[in-house]
Every structure is written in C-alpha cells, then in structure tokens.
Design an enzyme around this catalytic site. Sequence first.
Site, PDB file in Angstrom:
ATOM      1  N   LEU A 208       0.819  -1.206   0.000  1.00  0.00           N
ATOM      2  CA  LEU A 208       0.000   0.000   0.000  1.00  0.00           C
ATOM      3  C   LEU A 208       0.856   1.262   0.000  1.00  0.00           C
ATOM      4  CD1 LEU A 208      -2.992   0.774  -0.001  1.00  0.00           C
ATOM      5  CD2 LEU A 208      -2.824   1.076   2.474  1.00  0.00           C
ATOM      6  N   CYS A 209       1.994   1.223   0.727  1.00  0.00           N
ATOM      7  CA  CYS A 209       2.806   2.443   0.802  1.00  0.00           C
ATOM      8  C   CYS A 209       3.376   2.793  -0.579  1.00  0.00           C
ATOM      9  CB  CYS A 209       3.904   2.308   1.849  1.00  0.00           C
ATOM     10  SG  CYS A 209       5.038   0.969   1.536  1.00  0.00           S
ATOM     11  N   THR A 210       3.680   1.752  -1.379  1.00  0.00           N
ATOM     12  CA  THR A 210       4.181   2.036  -2.729  1.00  0.00           C
ATOM     13  C   THR A 210       3.092   2.669  -3.587  1.00  0.00           C
ATOM     14  OG1 THR A 210       5.684   0.163  -2.623  1.00  0.00           O
ATOM     15  CG2 THR A 210       5.187   1.014  -4.806  1.00  0.00           C
TER      16      THR A 210
END
Lengths: 441, 533
Positions: A208-210
């Site tokens: 998700l952070c990417t």
Amino acid sequence: MSETQEQKRWGHLRKVLERPGPFCHPEFEPSPEIMDFIVTSCKVLVVGAGGLGCELLKDLALMGFKQIHVIDMDTIDLSNLNRQFLFRQKDIGQSKAKVAAAFINKRVPGCQVTPHFCKIQDYDESFYRSFHIMVCGLDSIVARRWINGMILSLLSYEDGVLDNSTIIPLVDGGTEGFKGNARVIVPGNNACVECTLDLYPPQITYPLCTIANTPRLPEHCIEYVKVVLWPKENPFNAPLDGDDSQHIGWVYEKSLERASQFNIPGVTYRLVQGVVKHIIPAVASTNAVIAGVCATEVFKIATSCCLPLNNYMVFNDVDGIYTYTYAAERRDNCVVCSQVPQTLPIEDPSKVKLKDLIKILCEDEMFQMKNPGLTTVIDGKNKTLYISTIKSIEERTRDNLNKTLVELGLKDGMDIMVADATSPMTLVFTLKFATSDVEMK
Amino acid sequence: MSSPAPKSPEQSEKSKKYDRQLRLWGDHGQKFLENSKICLINATALGTEILKSLVLPGIGSFTIVDGEKVTDDDIGSNFFIESDSIGMSRAQVATQNLLELNPDVRGDYIDESVDHIMAHSQDFFDTFSVVIATCLPEKVLMPLSRHLWEKNVPLIVCRSVGFLGYIRIQVKEHTIIEAHPDNENHDLRLDNPWPALKEHLDKVDVTKLDNKERSHVPAVVILYYYLAQFKSKHGHLPKTRAEKEEVKKMITESPPPDEHGIKNLEENFKEAIRYINTCINPIKIPPNLQAILEDDSCINVNQNSSPFWVLCAALKEFVEKEGAPPLKGTLPDMAADTSSYITLQQLYQKQAQTQCEIIYRRALEIARNLGLSQETITESEAKLFCKHASELHVIRGSCIADEYQKTRVDLTSCLEDPDSLMFHYITLRGLERFISEFNSYPGQLDDHVEPDVLKLKGIIGKLLGEWGCSQIIRDERVHEVCRYGGAELHSVSAILGGCAAHEAIKLITLQYKPLNNTFIYDAITSTSASFTL
Ligand SMILES: [Zn+2]
C-alpha cells in the site's frame, strides 16, 4: 444409430481395448466389455465448462464416454469465444454448462451430457459420490481445492485402513498462456492438491505504501485507483465490477490522470482491465493440449488399458515444445489428506492475538486460506471466535480479533474448528502452547 | 473538482473477442495471423484439431485438401464430422463445421487427393503461409517436401497413431524478433555508462544521504556508487566472486547503526546486492545474436534480403562500433521514490531511442544502396527489432526429403541412451514405410497383427541397416504399434493438434521460438522428446 454402426464408430477405441499389448496395465484384460462399461455405465464429472471444460467434453465424448455431467456457474462472455469453441456469438449471456452440453449431445449421437448451472458448493457428498471419475478444468485455485477436499472427504477408513471402494480418482488440469499442467490424484494414495500448494504462485500484490506514496509502474497507478480512490469517491454507488465497461472506463481515466501526474508511462485500457480483473492470458492451443492429456488419463483410469500418469506433468510451448513428468510427493502432515491431527503451535498465548492466528491460516504456505471462520468449544459450549462471511456475526465477533488467545479463554490442547472457502469440510486444529505452564486467570 | 467526461477508448468487438490472446502476441501478432493463409492436407481428427486451434484465434483463411469420403472411423474420432455425413466429401463437411467456429475466418476446400494436385498443379501450394499435412504417405510427402522447401513455404507434418504421435516442422529459414524469454538479465550498463547516465549517477554520494533519502535511492544508484568506490581502490570493476563479495560487504555495512547499534539494511540496498550477481558482468553478445551477426544473410545483404536482414546488417555495424547491442530501454521496478525512478527510467529510454534511431537510419541507407524500396522497413518494425535485439533468433531447418534420404544424427548413440525416446522415431519411420509399401496400417485387421509385427520388424531392420545403425528396436515396441492398427485416438490427436497449431502460430507471428524440428509424444507415459533431424 444402429448397433452395428455404433460398433463400427468405436473401431479405433476397440483396437486398444480388445487387443493385448506389451505396455498395458499389468491387470489389463482385453475384452469388449471394457468398451461397454465406458459407453453404458462409467459416470464422469467435468468440473468447469470454460476453456478446458469445452475441450474435455469433446475429448471424453469421442473417447466413448456417454454418462458425462458438467458443472459450471458461469455464463458466456464475448472474450470466451477465442477458445471456448462450443459457444457462438448468439450464446453470449447463457449458461456455459447448458450450451456446452447441448452442443456435444447434438454433435455426438448417444452422448448424454447433463449440465449443472450452479456452484460446486451447491451440491453435497451424495452428488459427488455418484461418479466414477472426476476431471477438473478450472481457473480458480479455491474451487480446485474445494473439489479436492470433497473427494478426500468421501474416503472412508476402517481401523486406519482405506476402503478402496470409496476412492474417486481426480484428474486436474490448469493452463496459463502457453504453459499448463495436468495431474492425476488418487485420493489417499498420492499427492493431493493441498500437498502441493506451494506449486501455485502467490498473486502479485503491491504494498500500500508504494501505491500511495511512491508509484513507479502503471500497475501502481491502477491499483491506487482501485483500492484507494474507488472506495473514497464511490462513483457509481456500487462495488467495482470489472465486467462493467463504465467502471473500467472510470478506473482508466483516473489511472491515466495519476500516471501523468507522476510522469509514469504505459497505462493502457487493456492493462487496466488486466489488473482490475486479474486476467490470465489464454489461447485455444494450450487448452487443447492440457484437456487432451487429462482426457487420456480419464480413459486410462476407466479402462486400465495403461498405467495412469504418475502423477504430475508440466507443459510449456513458449520455446519449442517441452514437457516434464514427475511424481509429486505427498506431504506427511497434509491438512486434508494425511489423517494426521493438525496442531497449531503457539509461542506465547498471552501475546498472540486472534488476528495473528488468522494471519497464519491465510499466509502460511501450507494453509493459504481465504476467509477462515473460527469456532471452538469452551466448557462444553460452542463459541464463535470470528466469522467474516456472515455480516451480523462479523460485527458481533469483530472485537475478538484484537484479543489474545488467553483473553479469549483458549487453553493448551483445545480444538479450533476452521471453516474456509477452500474446503468443503471443517478442519480441526489443536492448539499447542509453548508456554502452557503460564496460567492466567 | 469535477472529473472530465469519460473518454476511454471504445474497444472494438474484435479486440474484446481476442483479448486473452492479444495479451500474449499483441495487436501486431494478431495482424500477421489475420493475414495468414493455411492449407490443411487431409481432414483427419488430428487435421481438424489443428485447424480448430487456428480458426478460433482468427487466421485469415484456410483451404482443406482431402479426396476422402467420410467413414465410420471419422465419425468416432473427428469432432468436425457429423454422424449423418457418411459417404460425403470429408473436406466439405470439415470445412463447413470449422467455419462455424469463427465468422472472421474464410475457408474453402478441394475434394481431391494431394497426389492429384501435386501431379497437375504443384504451384497450388506456393501462396500459403503454412502447409499442414496429416496422414500423408511417404511417397507423396517426398515430392511435396522438396517442392515447398524450394518455394520457401513452411510445412508441418504430423501423425497420431494409438498412444503415439509426432510433429515435424520443415522451414528453410525462420527469423524471430520477439522470443519472449521467460527470464531476462537486465542490461543496466553500470560497467560502462553512457555520458548522460554517468553524469546523473555521479551526482549522488550514497554515504551522505539521510535516513529518508537512503530509503528512497534506487538500487542502480547504490550499486553504481559502490562499484565506483571499488574501482577507485582496485583500478577495475569486480570480476571474481571474492571481489563481488567485497562490494556486497561495502553495501551491507553502509547503514548507520540504530539506537541499539544494529545496522538494518534497507530493501533498496538489498536489491542492489541482488543486482551484483546478474547485472555487472561486462556486456556480452548473446550466442543467438552472435550467430545472426555472423550469418551469411547478414553479411551479404542484397536486393532479395528481407527487412529483417537489412536491419541485422545495420545492427552489425552498430554492435561492432559500440561493442554491445542497443539498450532495451526498460528499467526493472525497484524500491525508490517516484521521481528518482522515473528520471532513471527516462535516461534509459532516451538512450535506447537514440540508438534505435541510428540503427533505423543506417538500415534505410543500406536499403537505398541496395535499391530496395524505403517503405520495406517501417519505423515501428525497427523499434521492435532494436528493443529485442538481444533475443533475435534465426532457425535454419532441414528438408524432410533429405532427412528421409540420409539422417543427420548419430542414431546409434541416441539408441544407446536408455532415457532417449529416439526408438519411437525409428518405429514411426518404420510405420510410415510400412504404410507406403502395403497401403494399409500394420495390424489394421484383427488377424493381421502377428504377421504384420514380422513385416514391420523387417522394415525397421532394413531402415536401420540403411542408416548404418547397429542397434535394434525391441520387439514389444514393434508389437505395440501393430496393436494400434492405425487407430486414431481422439484425445491423443487433441494433444498433438494443440501443439501443432501453436507451432503454426509461431511461424506466422514470428514470435516465440518454434520447435526445431521434430517432436514425439508418448501418451502411455505422458512424456515427450524433441530432436533436430
Ligand atoms: Zn494432501
């Protein structure tokens, strides 16, 4: 069709069934009765009427099988027509199982394909028990695992000895692009689907952070729109439907916007569809090959004319034509076929929360469950720990996820009953606490 | 903020129908397919299974050549022959039922035997993209093979008998631009960066980055930095395993310790270590490309050269000058912040574009000097060619008639190898000879199995003698083939049909490497083997 014509029609098959041969199964005794068995009584279930299913029905019908059932819950889509050759433009929207069965019955006189336009889960043991052999042509791993669980649940053991009359062999095929595999599962005797779960590659997921902070690929932009923007903006007041062109159009627009914001090249409509729907490329030729291998195995098993495949074959025609055949090994402690009681070792029950336990069941390479529902028995009373698939129970049990096993009153040696989409049966796991001496009240 | 009105591209019906295969060979592959013309000789079960997997994905057209009438055996094994068509032209019935599969495909038939056509109008076959033949007797195969070899038309010959089958491809020259290899090594040029890349990479001192910057710097930058460190110390790039380990150690020890004094290596630094093993070897010309650059057709381009070879000639000059093939222009995904990654990606892409431009211009020049039309080489073709320069392949096959006259392989040593399936090849060649000599299959009639075993053994013995091979074929192998009595099992034909169809698609689309040149399938053990004969 007259009897003599019927006899003549199967002249090819009768040669291999009525003549002795040096490479036949050791117990094979050539006789016209084998052909009679195929034609009149051998009952085969084809699971799936898609790319492999259409081919399987044709192959089995022309290998003499007449008592064929086919089960598929899907309807026909335009994108099926490049390979699912029993369907035409006019059939779009109709049941795959029904159209396929009708076509085969018309083309191959005497063949009686019975369609079942429903989910595999809609039928219970009594339905599945009525077949001599099953053959799977599925693109879903969950469904394949469910069928595998079903044939294993049909086995009966007496004093630990398997009753051979309860064995229903399963032939399973799968394809992806120019690659495929075929296997023969003799339940209780060789590796089952669960024994070899590690053969299925995990689905590609993006952190998700990417996708939120450092997108680099077009896929990251599409995934962002799918998991972040769609729920936030809810553009059509409905869940994202990959078959709705308006939905895909919206995702395409927004992905393009996001990509241009970050200068990321390569967002195309085709890619958007592929990512949203997890599309697996497929061609007629690979399906033909794998279904042909599977149907040949069904024929071998039904007639004993030669030894069946032992037990796994991989196929790949990206570079030349390559096959490799090997004996996949059973897993000694297979969750489904080993008869070994399953234990769940817990390091520290005062720290491990219920959600950690669920994470193990979903992510451990040996279990790979989808949405496990957990119940147990405490002091003789049934207790639901967590079930995600029924909304009211989910809401009632949601708080348990953050409780530790100790807080939930679970003790060393207690059984947890697990129900999951990957299995028709409830699986029992015994808790084994490493620190069982720590008693907290 | 209101979103703009949807303007997503309306997909054509065709691209929806073919979606699942377009993801494999692309719109350009599909175009080749849609322009192709296929000839099928003999609409046996195997023949129609092959055509089925070609009609479905959308070839342009097919023609069936078959002089046979429908028999009971066809009804029991061929899905495209209806049960009420006994006595009718097999070519006609099969054509009608195959055409139903895809309204985009045209098809016709000639209900005459291939011998008849060979005798009257050999050049009938010359305009097809691929000719596919099943159940073709040796005496017809020989002249057909010679003829198509001379005319440069690919030929696929197959047979399915009992639990056995084979596919033989005859193609004089076949060039492949997109081989679609399963795994590729990324060509990052860190050993020899071009000026723009060097300038960009030289700007970063990895040791001076703060924690946040460290976690966002791409692996390529990290690896370049430590390679430069190594080089300034040793005067050269790491070559040996120990030297690579040294670079690895430098990277492993680079993170600043946390409050517990532990060095946690970030994901992007771990990636940089992984690239040490695959991406810093000096650029080598892969053997498949080397073979192309040394090929006569590349060295001696002339007025008859195809665009592929003209491009190869230009590529050759480029490689000789630069010492490396052109860049692919792609960068694998790596943990990094967006702008660092995109900046790098654009550098690689731009350099690839520049290199492609050079090769394309030179190819046009060569074409002009040869007096070839400039339009023969398109820019899109040149782009595809340069992008896949490292994957180019050329296959030079052999003529089946030559193989039947004198085999090129050492059969004796093949037969000595217990794991080799070469014995099937010998048995099948014996079978073909038997069919030609006796006009029937061995064991076709129930009471002929035993005598035919003897006859077939005799034929195989003679063949082995002709080939100067001292090995023998075990009796049971011969017996097994006679047991089949020419039976065609539908499911076995389905397997071979799928395989043969895909080989035809490879030949048509110029993508994926075709079989070179013989495939044998044994359905008893579900094993197979490929031989170059
Ligand atoms: Zn198992």
